[in-house]
Design a protein around this motif. Sequence first.
Motif, PDB file in Angstrom:
ATOM      1  N   PHE A 108       0.809  -1.218   0.000  1.00 14.81           N
ATOM      2  CA  PHE A 108       0.000   0.000   0.000  1.00 14.81           C
ATOM      3  C   PHE A 108       0.844   1.271   0.000  1.00 14.81           C
ATOM      4  O   PHE A 108       0.586   2.209  -0.762  1.00 14.81           O
ATOM      5  CB  PHE A 108      -0.940   0.014   1.205  1.00 14.81           C
ATOM      6  CG  PHE A 108      -2.152  -0.861   1.036  1.00 14.81           C
ATOM      7  CD1 PHE A 108      -2.601  -1.246  -0.217  1.00 14.81           C
ATOM      8  CD2 PHE A 108      -2.858  -1.317   2.144  1.00 14.81           C
ATOM      9  CE1 PHE A 108      -3.717  -2.050  -0.374  1.00 14.81           C
ATOM     10  CE2 PHE A 108      -3.977  -2.123   1.998  1.00 14.81           C
ATOM     11  CZ  PHE A 108      -4.411  -2.491   0.730  1.00 14.81           C
ATOM     12  N   PHE A 109       1.842   1.323   0.879  1.00 13.03           N
ATOM     13  CA  PHE A 109       2.532   2.582   1.135  1.00 13.03           C
ATOM     14  C   PHE A 109       3.852   2.734   0.378  1.00 13.03           C
ATOM     15  O   PHE A 109       4.470   3.814   0.431  1.00 13.03           O
ATOM     16  CB  PHE A 109       2.774   2.753   2.634  1.00 13.03           C
ATOM     17  CG  PHE A 109       1.487   2.810   3.419  1.00 13.03           C
ATOM     18  CD1 PHE A 109       0.696   3.947   3.382  1.00 13.03           C
ATOM     19  CD2 PHE A 109       1.061   1.729   4.173  1.00 13.03           C
ATOM     20  CE1 PHE A 109      -0.489   4.011   4.089  1.00 13.03           C
ATOM     21  CE2 PHE A 109      -0.130   1.776   4.887  1.00 13.03           C
ATOM     22  CZ  PHE A 109      -0.909   2.920   4.845  1.00 13.03           C
ATOM     23  N   THR A 110       4.274   1.662  -0.290  1.00 12.05           N
ATOM     24  CA  THR A 110       5.486   1.776  -1.099  1.00 12.05           C
ATOM     25  C   THR A 110       5.184   1.545  -2.569  1.00 12.05           C
ATOM     26  O   THR A 110       5.440   2.403  -3.417  1.00 12.05           O
ATOM     27  CB  THR A 110       6.559   0.777  -0.624  1.00 12.05           C
ATOM     28  OG1 THR A 110       6.896   1.064   0.730  1.00 12.05           O
ATOM     29  CG2 THR A 110       7.818   0.889  -1.478  1.00 12.05           C
ATOM     30  N   VAL A 111       4.594   0.400  -2.867  1.00 13.21           N
ATOM     31  CA  VAL A 111       4.351   0.048  -4.272  1.00 13.21           C
ATOM     32  C   VAL A 111       3.208   0.872  -4.853  1.00 13.21           C
ATOM     33  O   VAL A 111       3.353   1.538  -5.879  1.00 13.21           O
ATOM     34  CB  VAL A 111       4.057  -1.459  -4.400  1.00 13.21           C
ATOM     35  CG1 VAL A 111       3.797  -1.816  -5.866  1.00 13.21           C
ATOM     36  CG2 VAL A 111       5.215  -2.277  -3.855  1.00 13.21           C
ATOM     37  N   LEU A 112       2.036   0.826  -4.207  1.00 13.70           N
ATOM     38  CA  LEU A 112       0.875   1.552  -4.721  1.00 13.70           C
ATOM     39  C   LEU A 112       1.094   3.063  -4.674  1.00 13.70           C
ATOM     40  O   LEU A 112       0.630   3.805  -5.550  1.00 13.70           O
ATOM     41  CB  LEU A 112      -0.368   1.167  -3.924  1.00 13.70           C
ATOM     42  CG  LEU A 112      -1.722   1.605  -4.505  1.00 13.70           C
ATOM     43  CD1 LEU A 112      -1.940   0.994  -5.888  1.00 13.70           C
ATOM     44  CD2 LEU A 112      -2.864   1.206  -3.568  1.00 13.70           C
ATOM     45  N   ALA A 113       1.799   3.518  -3.651  1.00 15.47           N
ATOM     46  CA  ALA A 113       2.078   4.953  -3.545  1.00 15.47           C
ATOM     47  C   ALA A 113       2.935   5.453  -4.696  1.00 15.47           C
ATOM     48  O   ALA A 113       2.894   6.633  -5.047  1.00 15.47           O
ATOM     49  CB  ALA A 113       2.770   5.259  -2.213  1.00 15.47           C
ATOM     50  N   ASP A 114       3.696   4.545  -5.319  1.00 16.16           N
ATOM     51  CA  ASP A 114       4.508   4.900  -6.482  1.00 16.16           C
ATOM     52  C   ASP A 114       3.728   4.771  -7.784  1.00 16.16           C
ATOM     53  O   ASP A 114       4.302   4.916  -8.873  1.00 16.16           O
ATOM     54  CB  ASP A 114       5.750   4.006  -6.551  1.00 16.16           C
ATOM     55  CG  ASP A 114       6.750   4.333  -5.457  1.00 16.16           C
ATOM     56  OD1 ASP A 114       6.662   5.455  -4.915  1.00 16.16           O
ATOM     57  OD2 ASP A 114       7.604   3.488  -5.153  1.00 16.16           O
ATOM     58  N   GLY A 115       2.424   4.469  -7.684  1.00  9.52           N
ATOM     59  CA  GLY A 115       1.603   4.375  -8.884  1.00  9.52           C
ATOM     60  C   GLY A 115       1.582   3.010  -9.527  1.00  9.52           C
ATOM     61  O   GLY A 115       1.024   2.837 -10.612  1.00  9.52           O
ATOM     62  N   ASN A 116       2.168   2.009  -8.884  1.00 10.14           N
ATOM     63  CA  ASN A 116       2.188   0.647  -9.428  1.00 10.14           C
ATOM     64  C   ASN A 116       0.969  -0.117  -8.914  1.00 10.14           C
ATOM     65  O   ASN A 116       0.795  -0.301  -7.706  1.00 10.14           O
ATOM     66  CB  ASN A 116       3.480  -0.058  -9.006  1.00 10.14           C
ATOM     67  CG  ASN A 116       3.700  -1.352  -9.777  1.00 10.14           C
ATOM     68  OD1 ASN A 116       2.752  -2.012 -10.199  1.00 10.14           O
ATOM     69  ND2 ASN A 116       4.965  -1.699  -9.950  1.00 10.14           N
ATOM     70  N   LEU A 117       0.118  -0.581  -9.840  1.00  9.99           N
ATOM     71  CA  LEU A 117      -1.121  -1.247  -9.449  1.00  9.99           C
ATOM     72  C   LEU A 117      -0.888  -2.616  -8.815  1.00  9.99           C
ATOM     73  O   LEU A 117      -1.806  -3.197  -8.225  1.00  9.99           O
ATOM     74  CB  LEU A 117      -2.042  -1.398 -10.673  1.00  9.99           C
ATOM     75  CG  LEU A 117      -2.597  -0.087 -11.240  1.00  9.99           C
ATOM     76  CD1 LEU A 117      -3.515  -0.359 -12.415  1.00  9.99           C
ATOM     77  CD2 LEU A 117      -3.336   0.692 -10.149  1.00  9.99           C
ATOM     78  N   ILE A 118       0.325  -3.127  -8.926  1.00  7.08           N
ATOM     79  CA  ILE A 118       0.650  -4.363  -8.211  1.00  7.08           C
ATOM     80  C   ILE A 118       0.429  -4.174  -6.709  1.00  7.08           C
ATOM     81  O   ILE A 118       0.153  -5.117  -5.973  1.00  7.08           O
ATOM     82  CB  ILE A 118       2.113  -4.775  -8.488  1.00  7.08           C
ATOM     83  CG1 ILE A 118       2.262  -5.230  -9.941  1.00  7.08           C
ATOM     84  CG2 ILE A 118       2.559  -5.902  -7.569  1.00  7.08           C
ATOM     85  CD1 ILE A 118       1.528  -6.497 -10.286  1.00  7.08           C
ATOM     86  N   GLY A 119       0.492  -2.937  -6.263  1.00  6.63           N
ATOM     87  CA  GLY A 119       0.277  -2.656  -4.850  1.00  6.63           C
ATOM     88  C   GLY A 119      -1.098  -3.052  -4.355  1.00  6.63           C
ATOM     89  O   GLY A 119      -1.308  -3.197  -3.143  1.00  6.63           O
ATOM     90  N   LEU A 120      -2.049  -3.238  -5.286  1.00 10.53           N
ATOM     91  CA  LEU A 120      -3.381  -3.686  -4.878  1.00 10.53           C
ATOM     92  C   LEU A 120      -3.370  -5.089  -4.291  1.00 10.53           C
ATOM     93  O   LEU A 120      -4.354  -5.522  -3.681  1.00 10.53           O
ATOM     94  CB  LEU A 120      -4.342  -3.627  -6.078  1.00 10.53           C
ATOM     95  CG  LEU A 120      -4.673  -2.219  -6.589  1.00 10.53           C
ATOM     96  CD1 LEU A 120      -5.526  -2.295  -7.845  1.00 10.53           C
ATOM     97  CD2 LEU A 120      -5.406  -1.430  -5.496  1.00 10.53           C
ATOM     98  N   LEU A 121      -2.258  -5.797  -4.471  1.00  8.86           N
ATOM     99  CA  LEU A 121      -2.121  -7.103  -3.813  1.00  8.86           C
ATOM    100  C   LEU A 121      -2.179  -6.966  -2.288  1.00  8.86           C
ATOM    101  O   LEU A 121      -2.420  -7.939  -1.578  1.00  8.86           O
ATOM    102  CB  LEU A 121      -0.797  -7.759  -4.221  1.00  8.86           C
ATOM    103  CG  LEU A 121      -0.711  -8.295  -5.653  1.00  8.86           C
ATOM    104  CD1 LEU A 121       0.700  -8.764  -5.964  1.00  8.86           C
ATOM    105  CD2 LEU A 121      -1.710  -9.424  -5.863  1.00  8.86           C
TER     106      LEU A 121
END
Length: 270
Positions: free
Chosen positions: A215-228
């Motif tokens: 949530f706070f590293t991957v998705l915050a960078d705009g990568n939708l993989i963060g939805l995992l």
Amino acid sequence: MLISTVLSVKADGSGFTGPSIDDFFPPVLLFPGTPFEINRLMAIRILVVVLLVLFFWLATRNLKLRPSRAQVGFEYLVGFVRNGIVYEPLGERLGKRYEAFIMTLFFLILGMNLTGVIPGLQLSGTSAIGLPAVLAIITWGVFIHAGFREKGWKYLKDTLFPPGVPWFLYILLTPLEFLSTFIVRPVTLALRLTMNMIGGHMLLVLCFTATQFFFFTVLADGNLIGLLGVGTFAFGLIFMVLEIFIEVLQAYVFAILASIYIQLSVVDEH
């Protein structure tokens, strides 16, 4: 491959860091370098003891013939432990003698276990071997004392030389009985409790650390993989419910085995 690549890189480049055994050796909080050194784990243990004393004092200070709902719940809980864990294996005579000890074991272990799922604590007081080992050694001493109290030196004879066995088999059987009764019992009591608490802690920390990372590293960078992170958070909640069940079960198992070991020590043949 894509997921492993994402997990290998944080925003700061240091990589994803999962739980490790270092979690069970937290830094010192108070009195460093003294015999009274207190870290987070010891602070949790002290807090649990204080809360248990407070709980039982509040629950028993004003008991009534016409109980409130809180009193009914308290009496049901105590009655379950008293009847199901103490009196069923030991009977009334021995149950009265060892009731306080076994109930103390159950509620102490239960309180220590449950801190592993409480936000802000998130570390079981029984997740380091010290406390489980002390409780196992005390239980070992109690069931040996029970055997000597009931049967004297005949306790050792009945334990190490079971009746009805050809004499030549004692060469093999007696060392096995000694190891099983006096070594394996306390060791397995301590290890079973500790390993279950370690495993549960590692699993929960992994799920929620991964959630924070997604949530706070991957998705915050705009990568939708963060939805995992939605999935890891859901798994974390599921495992938390499972962990609560295991924590209650391990308190039950430790206490019921203590009762059974006492009962085995006093019966004429086993």
